[in-house]
Scaffold this motif. Sequence first.
Motif, PDB file in Angstrom:
ATOM      1  N   GLU A 206      44.436 -69.853 -65.836  1.00 51.33           N
ATOM      2  CA  GLU A 206      43.509 -70.463 -66.794  1.00 51.33           C
ATOM      3  C   GLU A 206      44.184 -71.522 -67.662  1.00 51.33           C
ATOM      4  O   GLU A 206      43.507 -72.306 -68.314  1.00 51.33           O
ATOM      5  CB  GLU A 206      42.806 -69.401 -67.659  1.00 51.33           C
ATOM      6  N   GLU A 207      45.517 -71.574 -67.664  1.00 53.36           N
ATOM      7  CA  GLU A 207      46.241 -72.589 -68.446  1.00 53.36           C
ATOM      8  C   GLU A 207      46.537 -73.851 -67.645  1.00 53.36           C
ATOM      9  O   GLU A 207      46.891 -74.875 -68.208  1.00 53.36           O
ATOM     10  CB  GLU A 207      47.577 -72.014 -68.949  1.00 53.36           C
ATOM     11  N   ILE A 208      46.416 -73.764 -66.330  1.00 58.43           N
ATOM     12  CA  ILE A 208      46.718 -74.915 -65.477  1.00 58.43           C
ATOM     13  C   ILE A 208      45.563 -75.908 -65.576  1.00 58.43           C
ATOM     14  O   ILE A 208      44.425 -75.582 -65.262  1.00 58.43           O
ATOM     15  CB  ILE A 208      46.943 -74.484 -64.013  1.00 58.43           C
ATOM     16  N   THR A 209      45.868 -77.106 -66.047  1.00 57.54           N
ATOM     17  CA  THR A 209      44.826 -78.128 -66.206  1.00 57.54           C
ATOM     18  C   THR A 209      44.735 -78.997 -64.961  1.00 57.54           C
ATOM     19  O   THR A 209      45.659 -79.025 -64.134  1.00 57.54           O
ATOM     20  CB  THR A 209      45.135 -79.040 -67.410  1.00 57.54           C
ATOM     21  N   ASP A 210      43.626 -79.739 -64.861  1.00 54.47           N
ATOM     22  CA  ASP A 210      43.475 -80.679 -63.754  1.00 54.47           C
ATOM     23  C   ASP A 210      44.613 -81.696 -63.787  1.00 54.47           C
ATOM     24  O   ASP A 210      45.145 -82.075 -62.741  1.00 54.47           O
ATOM     25  CB  ASP A 210      42.122 -81.397 -63.836  1.00 54.47           C
ATOM     26  N   ASP A 211      44.998 -82.145 -65.007  1.00 54.46           N
ATOM     27  CA  ASP A 211      46.095 -83.114 -65.116  1.00 54.46           C
ATOM     28  C   ASP A 211      47.409 -82.551 -64.592  1.00 54.46           C
ATOM     29  O   ASP A 211      48.198 -83.268 -63.986  1.00 54.46           O
ATOM     30  CB  ASP A 211      46.271 -83.585 -66.566  1.00 54.46           C
ATOM     31  N   ASP A 212      47.660 -81.256 -64.835  1.00 51.15           N
ATOM     32  CA  ASP A 212      48.871 -80.619 -64.299  1.00 51.15           C
ATOM     33  C   ASP A 212      48.881 -80.735 -62.774  1.00 51.15           C
ATOM     34  O   ASP A 212      49.881 -81.118 -62.165  1.00 51.15           O
ATOM     35  CB  ASP A 212      48.926 -79.121 -64.652  1.00 51.15           C
ATOM     36  N   ILE A 213      47.753 -80.395 -62.169  1.00 51.39           N
ATOM     37  CA  ILE A 213      47.662 -80.391 -60.702  1.00 51.39           C
ATOM     38  C   ILE A 213      47.733 -81.823 -60.162  1.00 51.39           C
ATOM     39  O   ILE A 213      48.394 -82.076 -59.152  1.00 51.39           O
ATOM     40  CB  ILE A 213      46.382 -79.677 -60.232  1.00 51.39           C
ATOM     41  N   LEU A 214      47.077 -82.763 -60.852  1.00 52.38           N
ATOM     42  CA  LEU A 214      47.146 -84.163 -60.414  1.00 52.38           C
ATOM     43  C   LEU A 214      48.593 -84.657 -60.459  1.00 52.38           C
ATOM     44  O   LEU A 214      49.019 -85.421 -59.588  1.00 52.38           O
ATOM     45  CB  LEU A 214      46.243 -85.044 -61.275  1.00 52.38           C
ATOM     46  N   GLY A 215      49.340 -84.217 -61.459  1.00 50.89           N
ATOM     47  CA  GLY A 215      50.759 -84.584 -61.543  1.00 50.89           C
ATOM     48  C   GLY A 215      51.542 -84.042 -60.357  1.00 50.89           C
ATOM     49  O   GLY A 215      52.386 -84.731 -59.779  1.00 50.89           O
ATOM     50  N   VAL A 216      51.264 -82.791 -59.985  1.00 51.69           N
ATOM     51  CA  VAL A 216      51.920 -82.175 -58.823  1.00 51.69           C
ATOM     52  C   VAL A 216      51.587 -82.970 -57.560  1.00 51.69           C
ATOM     53  O   VAL A 216      52.461 -83.321 -56.766  1.00 51.69           O
ATOM     54  CB  VAL A 216      51.466 -80.693 -58.660  1.00 51.69           C
ATOM     55  N   ILE A 217      50.292 -83.271 -57.378  1.00 46.36           N
ATOM     56  CA  ILE A 217      49.856 -83.988 -56.175  1.00 46.36           C
ATOM     57  C   ILE A 217      50.460 -85.391 -56.146  1.00 46.36           C
ATOM     58  O   ILE A 217      50.933 -85.847 -55.103  1.00 46.36           O
ATOM     59  CB  ILE A 217      48.314 -84.032 -56.093  1.00 46.36           C
ATOM     60  N   ALA A 218      50.486 -86.062 -57.306  1.00 45.97           N
ATOM     61  CA  ALA A 218      51.067 -87.412 -57.362  1.00 45.97           C
ATOM     62  C   ALA A 218      52.541 -87.372 -56.964  1.00 45.97           C
ATOM     63  O   ALA A 218      53.030 -88.263 -56.260  1.00 45.97           O
ATOM     64  CB  ALA A 218      50.898 -88.006 -58.756  1.00 45.97           C
ATOM     65  N   GLY A 219      53.257 -86.342 -57.395  1.00 44.82           N
ATOM     66  CA  GLY A 219      54.663 -86.198 -57.013  1.00 44.82           C
ATOM     67  C   GLY A 219      54.827 -86.007 -55.518  1.00 44.82           C
ATOM     68  O   GLY A 219      55.720 -86.586 -54.889  1.00 44.82           O
ATOM     69  N   LEU A 220      53.944 -85.202 -54.926  1.00 37.80           N
ATOM     70  CA  LEU A 220      53.998 -84.979 -53.472  1.00 37.80           C
ATOM     71  C   LEU A 220      53.654 -86.259 -52.716  1.00 37.80           C
ATOM     72  O   LEU A 220      54.259 -86.558 -51.679  1.00 37.80           O
ATOM     73  CB  LEU A 220      53.043 -83.847 -53.071  1.00 37.80           C
TER      74      LEU A 220
END
Length: 164
Positions: free
Chosen positions: A70-84
């Motif tokens: 519940e603490e993981i934001t869309d921006d967190d995930i977008l950052g992960v995907i952008a890194g990949l």
Amino acid sequence: MSSDSNDYGWDESRGISLLAKLRSDLKQAMREHDDDRRNTIRQVISEFPKLTVPITLESGKKSTRLKKDEEITDDDILGVIAGLVKSEKTTLELQKKTSSPYLEILNSYLPQPAGADEIRAWIAANIDFASFKTPMQAMGPIMKHFGKKADGNLVKKILAGQSD
């Protein structure tokens, strides 16, 4: 065969968190035996342990803990995907390739980047270059507005054109 809610990929207008969309897409990919998509989504989810929250232990030591779902934001995930995406582009460059199924799938979860025309229009409406010593100093407010949707190098090129 599939309705809009079951289409792969994500954007903010869908009204579903990116985490929930990834999980539902993973289930769908497994049901459809779509190995490329399944493996890509699993790769994204496997990066989540890098998402941490700073904490202070009772002893006063600084540490971190993993973010709860519940603490993981869309921006967190977008950052992960952008890194990949960045690392995949580097790999493809070395292989003299331009794209891969993995890259295509990752990109389907990223917001569409702002184009040069959109950036120029926003700059024209919102930036007063007279208040900056050089056009490059406007980079901060522009990037703050667009966030991850604008490519910093593109913004730099546009600003460099302003100083002509």
